[in-house]
Scaffold this motif. Structure first.
Motif, short mmCIF file in Angstrom:
data_model
loop_
_atom_site.label_atom_id
_atom_site.label_comp_id
_atom_site.label_asym_id
_atom_site.label_seq_id
_atom_site.Cartn_x
_atom_site.Cartn_y
_atom_site.Cartn_z
N LEU A 21 0.83 -1.20 0.00
CA LEU A 21 0.00 0.00 0.00
C LEU A 21 0.87 1.26 0.00
O LEU A 21 0.56 2.24 -0.69
CB LEU A 21 -0.93 -0.01 1.22
CG LEU A 21 -2.06 -1.05 1.19
CD1 LEU A 21 -2.83 -1.03 2.50
CD2 LEU A 21 -3.00 -0.79 0.02
N ALA A 22 1.96 1.20 0.79
CA ALA A 22 2.86 2.35 0.83
C ALA A 22 3.51 2.57 -0.53
O ALA A 22 3.64 3.71 -1.00
CB ALA A 22 3.91 2.13 1.91
N ALA A 23 3.94 1.44 -1.17
CA ALA A 23 4.55 1.57 -2.49
C ALA A 23 3.54 2.09 -3.51
O ALA A 23 3.86 2.95 -4.34
CB ALA A 23 5.10 0.22 -2.94
N LYS A 24 2.30 1.59 -3.42
CA LYS A 24 1.26 2.05 -4.32
C LYS A 24 0.97 3.52 -4.10
O LYS A 24 0.81 4.30 -5.05
CB LYS A 24 0.00 1.21 -4.11
CG LYS A 24 -1.13 1.56 -5.05
CD LYS A 24 -2.32 0.66 -4.81
CE LYS A 24 -3.48 1.02 -5.76
NZ LYS A 24 -4.66 0.14 -5.50
N ARG A 25 0.89 3.90 -2.81
CA ARG A 25 0.65 5.30 -2.49
C ARG A 25 1.81 6.17 -2.98
O ARG A 25 1.61 7.28 -3.48
CB ARG A 25 0.47 5.45 -0.98
CG ARG A 25 -0.11 6.80 -0.58
CD ARG A 25 -0.36 6.85 0.92
NE ARG A 25 -1.35 5.87 1.34
CZ ARG A 25 -1.07 4.78 2.05
NH1 ARG A 25 0.19 4.53 2.42
NH2 ARG A 25 -2.02 3.95 2.41
N ALA A 26 3.04 5.64 -2.84
CA ALA A 26 4.19 6.39 -3.32
C ALA A 26 4.13 6.55 -4.84
O ALA A 26 4.44 7.64 -5.37
CB ALA A 26 5.49 5.68 -2.92
N ARG A 27 3.74 5.47 -5.54
CA ARG A 27 3.61 5.57 -7.00
C ARG A 27 2.53 6.58 -7.38
O ARG A 27 2.71 7.38 -8.31
CB ARG A 27 3.29 4.21 -7.60
CG ARG A 27 4.46 3.23 -7.57
CD ARG A 27 4.19 2.05 -8.48
NE ARG A 27 3.02 1.30 -8.07
CZ ARG A 27 3.03 0.29 -7.22
NH1 ARG A 27 4.19 -0.13 -6.70
NH2 ARG A 27 1.92 -0.36 -6.91
N GLN A 28 1.40 6.51 -6.66
CA GLN A 28 0.33 7.47 -6.94
C GLN A 28 0.79 8.90 -6.68
O GLN A 28 0.50 9.81 -7.46
CB GLN A 28 -0.89 7.14 -6.10
CG GLN A 28 -1.59 5.85 -6.49
CD GLN A 28 -2.75 5.50 -5.57
OE1 GLN A 28 -2.94 6.15 -4.54
NE2 GLN A 28 -3.51 4.49 -5.93
N ASP A 29 1.52 9.07 -5.57
CA ASP A 29 2.04 10.41 -5.27
C ASP A 29 3.02 10.86 -6.35
O ASP A 29 3.01 12.04 -6.75
CB ASP A 29 2.73 10.41 -3.91
CG ASP A 29 1.75 10.15 -2.76
OD1 ASP A 29 0.53 10.34 -2.99
OD2 ASP A 29 2.19 9.75 -1.67
N ALA A 30 3.85 9.90 -6.82
CA ALA A 30 4.79 10.25 -7.88
C ALA A 30 4.07 10.63 -9.17
O ALA A 30 4.44 11.59 -9.85
CB ALA A 30 5.75 9.08 -8.14
N VAL A 31 3.00 9.85 -9.48
CA VAL A 31 2.22 10.17 -10.68
C VAL A 31 1.55 11.53 -10.55
O VAL A 31 1.55 12.35 -11.48
CB VAL A 31 1.18 9.07 -10.94
CG1 VAL A 31 0.21 9.48 -12.04
CG2 VAL A 31 1.86 7.76 -11.32
N GLN A 32 0.98 11.77 -9.36
CA GLN A 32 0.34 13.05 -9.14
C GLN A 32 1.36 14.20 -9.20
O GLN A 32 1.09 15.26 -9.76
CB GLN A 32 -0.38 13.06 -7.80
CG GLN A 32 -1.60 12.14 -7.75
CD GLN A 32 -2.27 12.13 -6.40
OE1 GLN A 32 -1.79 12.78 -5.47
NE2 GLN A 32 -3.38 11.41 -6.29
N ALA A 33 2.55 13.95 -8.60
CA ALA A 33 3.58 14.97 -8.64
C ALA A 33 4.03 15.23 -10.09
O ALA A 33 4.22 16.39 -10.49
CB ALA A 33 4.77 14.54 -7.79
#
Length: 612
Positions: A283-295
């Motif tokens: 979940l943390a990795a997914k959230r990090a990927r989502q944050d990276a995509v959003q960024a």
């Protein structure tokens, strides 16, 4: 000189030896104990030493009443460890323990010893036979393993979920796995551990038990002994039956071990914690990927906004520049108009520097030429000159203006003359094209297709003629040749209508020739000799095949197309004349065939549009 020293004038100088890199391996009992604890979770060597210390303290039971109650005939169902007094020691007993236990039993319960003490001993059913049988089984490694496989004190039941919750996971499964570890072919069985065991140890534990290799076998439960067979065939049959029974029990045993390991894995709190940790990591990795995509998306939007802002700024700057240029042009035009007006007013006030009326009109025209030709700054200079010199300056300005205009006209004339000479030279180098009747008709068609007002009309007409004529690459029409031919046609007696009429007459003559040719190919029965529609016996008549049912031949189709071109829509009784041109075809046949052709053309156009 000593090792590493040199004696020089009573001074000792130490010579440093170079460092040598060596590979050192860990050895010794301490490292072995550390390795066992690290890899297997237990110190096997320490346990073996501890078991050897305890071996000296083992005391064997001697229950005489139990021994007297044994039936020698029922030896297979007896507890052999209890018979030798090792009821509690059981599989942990060493070979030395079994020997010492047997010696004690022999010294005390041998029939000769008991007879010496005055006991009545019956040799046929004495319990000493059970002691001998127990030692025979436990003292032989193969037979002892066979008996240990079905040890009656072992509980093979798998615990329930309720029992696990009641007693606790580590308590109940620690005991169960310790019991079942005795059957492992591999030594150093990993321990279950506790709540704080590291993940590597837990994964190693379950990996071991999921690949558990058991030596447990069930030959002790064979219903019949192979040696009791009367012959070899019977012994083989007994062995076959025994092997089948053992394989079935072995399969059930492995299924029990697997279900036990699955149950432990499903209820292990450490596994549940590890799974939750993995889930949290995902979940943390997914959230990090989502944050990276959003960024990244935000960065792209920012860059896009910056680009749009820069583009807008550039557009605004361009608009401002164009507006400034336009304003400057407008100002220049305004200044030019102002200077022209001032120049005209000055010349008008001075009566155009003329001495009579005719000269005044000529000077007025010259003033307009000067205004059109000169710029604002030049007009300013001219007005200053006029104010100082008057008529002489005005006449001088007129003369200079006329000379300038004459120079421009001369340059334009020379340029045009050079172009004409170049075109004539190109035409002279190429052989003239002979205009045939077909080319002339094609030229008339092109002139009608591209009327006056068409952009670059004669270049377009020349291209049309080049596309629709059969010329080689070195013979092609150009605009000047086409224009010259068109002018020649207009100046001659032939007009467009006369040329069209002549072309139609030529086509009609060709049509009459084709008509006669077809008529000569028609037999007396009214059917073409080349007509594929015939009866089998070759005697088809005009009454037997209707004209509208006969297919159109290629020749008839060509005659119909030529007749339609020859007789346009404005021709009175058009279809009667067309039908007269086609032998054995009526007006109805021709109109029907024309409608079919129109529908066919429409269908092709519709299919082409759909394909686009």
């Amino acid at each position: 000189m000593t090792d590493g020293d040199i004696n020089n004038n009573c001074r000792t100088v130490a010579i440093p030896w170079p460092y040598v890199k060596r590979k050192v391996e860990c050895v010794g009992a301490a490292f072995l104990r550390y390795y066992n604890i690290k890899c297997h979770g237990d110190d096997v060597q320490w346990q073996s030493c501890k078991s050897n210390e305890k071996a000296e303290e083992v005391i064997f039971d001697d229950d005489v009443e139990y021994l007297r109650s044994l039936d020698p005939k029922d030896w297979k169902m007896q507890d052999h460890y209890a018979v030798l007094g090792m009821k509690n020691l059981r599989h942990k007993a060493t070979d030395d323990d079994i020997k010492r236990a047997y010696r004690q039993k022999v010294l005390k319960h041998h029939p000769d010893k008991r007879k010496t003490l005055g006991e009545d001993v019956r040799s046929d059913d004495d319990y000493f036979t059970c002691i001998t049988k127990a030692y025979e089984i436990l003292g032989t490694p193969v037979k002892r393993r066979s008996y240990d496989s079905i040890d009656p004190t072992i509980d093979d039941n798998v615990p329930t979920v309720a029992e696990i919750k009641k007693e606790g996971f580590f308590k109940i499964f620690g005991k169960i796995f310790d019991i079942n570890s005795r059957w492992s072919e591999k030594k150093n069985v990993p321990l279950l551990g506790d709540e704080n065991s590291p993940r590597e140890q837990v994964e190693r534990f379950y990996a071991f038990w999921y690949e558990f290799d058991s030596w447990r076998e069930f030959s002790y439960l064979d219903e019949e002994e192979k040696e009791k067979g009367a012959d070899r065939e019977e012994r083989r049959w007994i062995e076959k039956q025994n092997k089948a029974a053992r394989a079935k029990l072995k399969k059930e045993e492995m299924a029990r071990i697997r279900s036990l390991v699955d149950l432990a894995y499903a209820n292990d709190p450490r596994i549940q914690r590890f799974k939750q940790e993995d889930k949290d990591k995902k979940l943390a990795a997914k959230r990090a990927r989502q944050d990276a995509v959003q960024a990244k998306k935000a960065e792209e939007e920012r860059l896009m906004k910056e680009a749009q802002a820069a583009k807008q700024k550039a557009e605004e700057a361009e608009r401002a520049r164009m507006e400034a240029a336009r304003a400057e042009r407008e100002q220049q035009k305004k200044n030019l108009r102002k200077e022209r007006k001032a120049f005209r007013d000055l010349c008008k006030a001075k009566n155009y520097f003329s001495q009579n009326e005719d000269e005044s009109v000529a000077h007025m025209a010259a003033v307009e030429k000067i205004c059109e030709l000169m710029k604002a700054t030049e007009l300013q200079d001219v007005m200053k000159e006029l104010e100082s010199n008057g008529r002489e300056a005005f006449l001088k300005t007129i003369k200079e203006t006329e000379e300038k205009l004459e120079a421009e006209r001369k340059a334009l004339f020379e340029t045009k003359k050079a172009e004409e000479q170049k075109a004539k030279k190109e035409l002279s180098l190429r052989a003239p094209i002979e205009w045939t009747a077909d080319m002339t008709q094609l030229l008339i068609k092109a002139v009608n297709l591209f009327p006056a007002g068409t952009n670059q009309r004669w270049e377009v007409v020349a291209n049309f003629l080049n596309q629709h004529s059969t010329f080689k690459d070195d013979k092609r029409f150009n605009a000047k040749e086409v224009l010259a031919k068109a002018k020649d046609l207009q100046s001659s007696d032939f007009s467009k209508s006369s040329l069209k009429k002549a072309a139609n007459e030529e086509a009609f003559d060709q049509f009459e020739k084709e008509k006669k040719k077809i008529a000569s190919n028609i037999d007396d029965s009214g059917i073409s000799k080349s007509d594929p529609v015939k009866l089998v016996n070759g005697n088809a008549s005009k009454e037997e095949i209707k004209p509208e049912e006969r297919p159109w031949t290629k020749t008839e189709q060509e005659l119909l197309e030529q007749a339609i071109k020859t007789f346009p829509v404005s021709t009175p009784e058009r279809w009667e004349k067309i039908a007269d041109c086609i032998p054995h075809r009526t007006k109805k046949d021709c109109m029907k065939r024309y409608k079919e052709l129109v529908e066919l053309v429409k269908a092709k156009k519709q299919a082409a549009n759909l394909a686009k």
